[in-house]
Design a protein around this motif. Structure first.
Motif, short mmCIF file in Angstrom:
data_model
loop_
_atom_site.label_atom_id
_atom_site.label_comp_id
_atom_site.label_asym_id
_atom_site.label_seq_id
_atom_site.Cartn_x
_atom_site.Cartn_y
_atom_site.Cartn_z
N PRO A 78 0.81 -1.23 0.00
CA PRO A 78 0.00 0.00 0.00
C PRO A 78 0.84 1.28 0.00
O PRO A 78 0.44 2.28 -0.58
N PHE A 79 2.01 1.24 0.61
CA PHE A 79 2.84 2.44 0.67
C PHE A 79 3.43 2.81 -0.69
O PHE A 79 3.79 3.97 -0.92
N SER A 81 1.82 3.08 -3.22
CA SER A 81 0.84 3.99 -3.81
C SER A 81 1.15 5.45 -3.52
O SER A 81 0.61 6.34 -4.17
N ILE A 114 -4.32 3.96 1.64
CA ILE A 114 -3.07 3.54 2.29
C ILE A 114 -3.26 3.48 3.80
O ILE A 114 -2.87 2.52 4.45
N SER A 118 -3.20 -0.10 5.74
CA SER A 118 -2.08 -0.38 6.64
C SER A 118 -2.52 -0.66 8.07
O SER A 118 -1.70 -0.99 8.91
#
Length: 120
Positions: A78-79, A81, A114, A118
């Motif tokens: 996700p990071f 992104s 994100i 997370s």
């Protein structure tokens, strides 16, 4: 430390994309004729700045491998992104690309994703 590897991956990937855009912009559009377009691409590929972008991409891969050795893919990915947000910001600042409500809204949704992704 693992999240520093992810951050390095994102920053180096963004750097590579920005460098490529900058140097391609200076060289103009790809010619339509076959031999000319190959020469054009090769000229861009041997540009020292472009080579630095390729090197950054290679280093990003190494950092990504390090990150994935310490994190689950669902935690790390996700990071990545964040690169969308950084590219949008820098494309407006460096290349004077247009920005509108749709682009801003998209980045806000990505960042929200994100944050939510997370949490698990």
């Amino acid at each position: 430390m693992a999240y520093l590897y992810v951050l390095g991956t994102v920053l180096l990937s963004v750097y590579g994309s920005l460098i490529l855009k900058w140097r391609i912009s200076l060289n103009g559009e790809l010619p339509s004729a076959f031999p000319d377009n190959i020469i054009h691409i090769l000229r861009i590929c041997i540009d020292p700045f472009v080579i630095s972008g390729f090197a950054a991409a290679g280093l990003a891969v190494l950092l990504w491998i390090a990150a994935l050795s310490k994190l689950q893919l669902s935690q790390a990915y996700p990071f990545v992104s964040l690169s969308f947000a950084l590219i949008l910001i820098f494309s407006v600042i460096l290349f004077h690309e247009p920005i509108n409500l749709w682009k801003i809204s998209s980045v806000i949704l990505i960042v929200a994703g994100i944050v939510l992704g997370s949490q698990g």
